[in-house]
Design a protein around this motif. Structure first.
Motif, mmCIF file in Angstrom:
data_model
loop_
_atom_site.group_PDB
_atom_site.id
_atom_site.type_symbol
_atom_site.label_atom_id
_atom_site.label_comp_id
_atom_site.label_asym_id
_atom_site.label_seq_id
_atom_site.Cartn_x
_atom_site.Cartn_y
_atom_site.Cartn_z
ATOM 1 N N VAL A 1 18.643 -28.732 -46.957
ATOM 2 C CA VAL A 1 17.890 -28.646 -48.154
ATOM 3 C C VAL A 1 18.815 -28.938 -49.259
ATOM 4 C CG1 VAL A 1 16.541 -26.666 -47.431
ATOM 5 C CG2 VAL A 1 18.554 -26.088 -48.300
ATOM 6 N N SER A 2 18.232 -29.132 -50.337
ATOM 7 C CA SER A 2 18.921 -29.635 -51.572
ATOM 8 C C SER A 2 18.679 -28.643 -52.767
ATOM 9 C CB SER A 2 19.038 -31.078 -51.827
ATOM 10 O OG SER A 2 19.441 -31.192 -53.120
ATOM 11 N N HIS A 3 19.539 -27.948 -53.699
ATOM 12 C CA HIS A 3 19.160 -27.043 -54.518
ATOM 13 C C HIS A 3 19.666 -27.903 -55.816
ATOM 14 C CE1 HIS A 3 19.277 -23.614 -57.203
ATOM 15 N NE2 HIS A 3 18.595 -23.123 -56.379
ATOM 16 N N GLN A 4 19.054 -27.586 -56.915
ATOM 17 C CA GLN A 4 19.441 -28.353 -58.300
ATOM 18 C C GLN A 4 20.813 -27.774 -58.764
ATOM 19 O OE1 GLN A 4 16.251 -27.989 -60.742
ATOM 20 N NE2 GLN A 4 14.933 -29.577 -59.461
ATOM 21 N N THR A 5 21.144 -26.688 -58.437
ATOM 22 C CA THR A 5 22.474 -26.022 -58.857
ATOM 23 C C THR A 5 23.533 -26.279 -57.881
ATOM 24 O OG1 THR A 5 21.101 -24.600 -60.649
ATOM 25 C CG2 THR A 5 23.418 -24.231 -59.966
ATOM 26 N N TYR A 6 23.039 -25.617 -56.615
ATOM 27 C CA TYR A 6 24.417 -25.444 -55.956
ATOM 28 C C TYR A 6 24.502 -26.607 -54.891
ATOM 29 C CZ TYR A 6 23.622 -20.682 -57.326
ATOM 30 O OH TYR A 6 23.065 -19.768 -57.862
ATOM 31 N N GLY A 7 23.675 -27.643 -54.696
ATOM 32 C CA GLY A 7 23.560 -28.993 -54.058
ATOM 33 C C GLY A 7 23.288 -28.690 -52.499
ATOM 34 N N LEU A 8 23.823 -29.363 -51.643
ATOM 35 C CA LEU A 8 23.416 -29.585 -50.332
ATOM 36 C C LEU A 8 23.600 -28.090 -49.563
ATOM 37 C CD1 LEU A 8 24.321 -33.270 -49.374
ATOM 38 C CD2 LEU A 8 22.257 -32.304 -49.865
ATOM 39 N N GLY A 9 22.673 -27.877 -48.426
ATOM 40 C CA GLY A 9 22.890 -26.780 -47.814
ATOM 41 C C GLY A 9 22.173 -26.824 -46.646
ATOM 42 N N ARG A 10 22.160 -25.528 -45.730
ATOM 43 C CA ARG A 10 21.434 -25.260 -44.590
ATOM 44 C C ARG A 10 20.905 -24.337 -44.551
ATOM 45 N NH1 ARG A 10 21.274 -28.238 -40.043
ATOM 46 N NH2 ARG A 10 23.068 -29.456 -40.603
ATOM 47 N N VAL A 11 19.651 -23.855 -44.093
ATOM 48 C CA VAL A 11 18.893 -22.508 -44.152
ATOM 49 C C VAL A 11 19.570 -21.798 -43.021
ATOM 50 C CG1 VAL A 11 16.914 -21.262 -43.776
ATOM 51 C CG2 VAL A 11 16.930 -23.421 -45.251
ATOM 52 N N VAL A 12 20.088 -20.665 -43.067
ATOM 53 C CA VAL A 12 20.686 -19.865 -41.892
ATOM 54 C C VAL A 12 19.809 -18.477 -41.944
ATOM 55 C CG1 VAL A 12 23.166 -20.698 -42.319
ATOM 56 C CG2 VAL A 12 22.352 -18.614 -43.561
ATOM 57 N N GLY A 13 18.967 -18.019 -42.753
ATOM 58 C CA GLY A 13 18.200 -16.927 -42.715
ATOM 59 C C GLY A 13 16.769 -17.111 -43.395
ATOM 60 N N LYS A 14 15.923 -16.376 -42.801
ATOM 61 C CA LYS A 14 14.434 -16.503 -43.425
ATOM 62 C C LYS A 14 14.025 -15.113 -43.166
ATOM 63 C CE LYS A 14 10.268 -18.445 -42.128
ATOM 64 N NZ LYS A 14 9.179 -19.291 -41.271
ATOM 65 N N GLU A 15 13.476 -14.628 -44.663
ATOM 66 C CA GLU A 15 12.653 -13.574 -44.812
ATOM 67 C C GLU A 15 11.231 -13.932 -45.237
ATOM 68 O OE1 GLU A 15 14.744 -11.256 -47.477
ATOM 69 O OE2 GLU A 15 16.640 -11.933 -47.081
ATOM 70 N N ALA A 16 10.351 -12.916 -45.419
ATOM 71 C CA ALA A 16 9.066 -12.787 -45.948
ATOM 72 C C ALA A 16 9.019 -13.715 -47.288
ATOM 73 C CB ALA A 16 8.253 -11.746 -46.069
ATOM 74 N N ALA A 17 9.932 -13.490 -48.495
ATOM 75 C CA ALA A 17 9.840 -14.093 -49.594
ATOM 76 C C ALA A 17 11.130 -14.717 -50.024
ATOM 77 C CB ALA A 17 9.505 -13.040 -50.551
ATOM 78 N N ALA A 18 11.984 -14.841 -48.925
ATOM 79 C CA ALA A 18 13.287 -15.550 -49.607
ATOM 80 C C ALA A 18 14.018 -16.425 -48.186
ATOM 81 C CB ALA A 18 14.301 -14.614 -49.971
ATOM 82 N N VAL A 19 14.958 -17.126 -48.718
ATOM 83 C CA VAL A 19 15.752 -17.678 -47.658
ATOM 84 C C VAL A 19 17.434 -17.436 -47.915
ATOM 85 C CG1 VAL A 19 14.026 -19.336 -46.705
ATOM 86 C CG2 VAL A 19 15.434 -19.888 -48.569
ATOM 87 N N THR A 20 17.980 -17.638 -46.865
ATOM 88 C CA THR A 20 19.524 -17.649 -47.115
ATOM 89 C C THR A 20 20.042 -18.807 -46.641
ATOM 90 O OG1 THR A 20 19.624 -15.121 -46.373
ATOM 91 C CG2 THR A 20 21.744 -16.474 -46.731
ATOM 92 N N VAL A 21 20.681 -19.444 -47.805
ATOM 93 C CA VAL A 21 21.128 -20.966 -47.439
ATOM 94 C C VAL A 21 22.698 -20.966 -47.574
ATOM 95 C CG1 VAL A 21 20.906 -23.083 -48.367
ATOM 96 C CG2 VAL A 21 18.922 -21.864 -48.842
#
Length: 73
Positions: free
Chosen positions: A34-54
């Protein structure tokens, strides 16, 4: 006064009272790049119902839905 039927009232497209169209919320899977406008490039490492950890390399951030600044690569 007569009672209204169950039909909804039609509104003009330019009406300020038109219902808002909700944007589709993107779904992410673990290991998605993934790419985030503030934090840059990353990889999803966790998934919840309404959030992801990157994992962005130097930090892990929990990004809550809707994911306006996050896009899949």
């Amino acid at each position: 006064m007569t009672p209204r039927s169950g039909a909804q009232a039609r509104r003009l497209a330019s009406s300020p009272f038109a219902p808002k169209i909700e944007a589709e919320v993107e779904c992410f899977e673990i290991d998605d790049r993934v790419s985030h406008q503030t934090y840059g490039l990353g990889r999803v490492v966790g998934k919840e119902a309404a959030a992801v950890t990157v994992d962005f390399g130097n930090r892990r951030m929990r990004v809550v839905s809707p994911f306006h600044k996050l896009e899949r690569l």
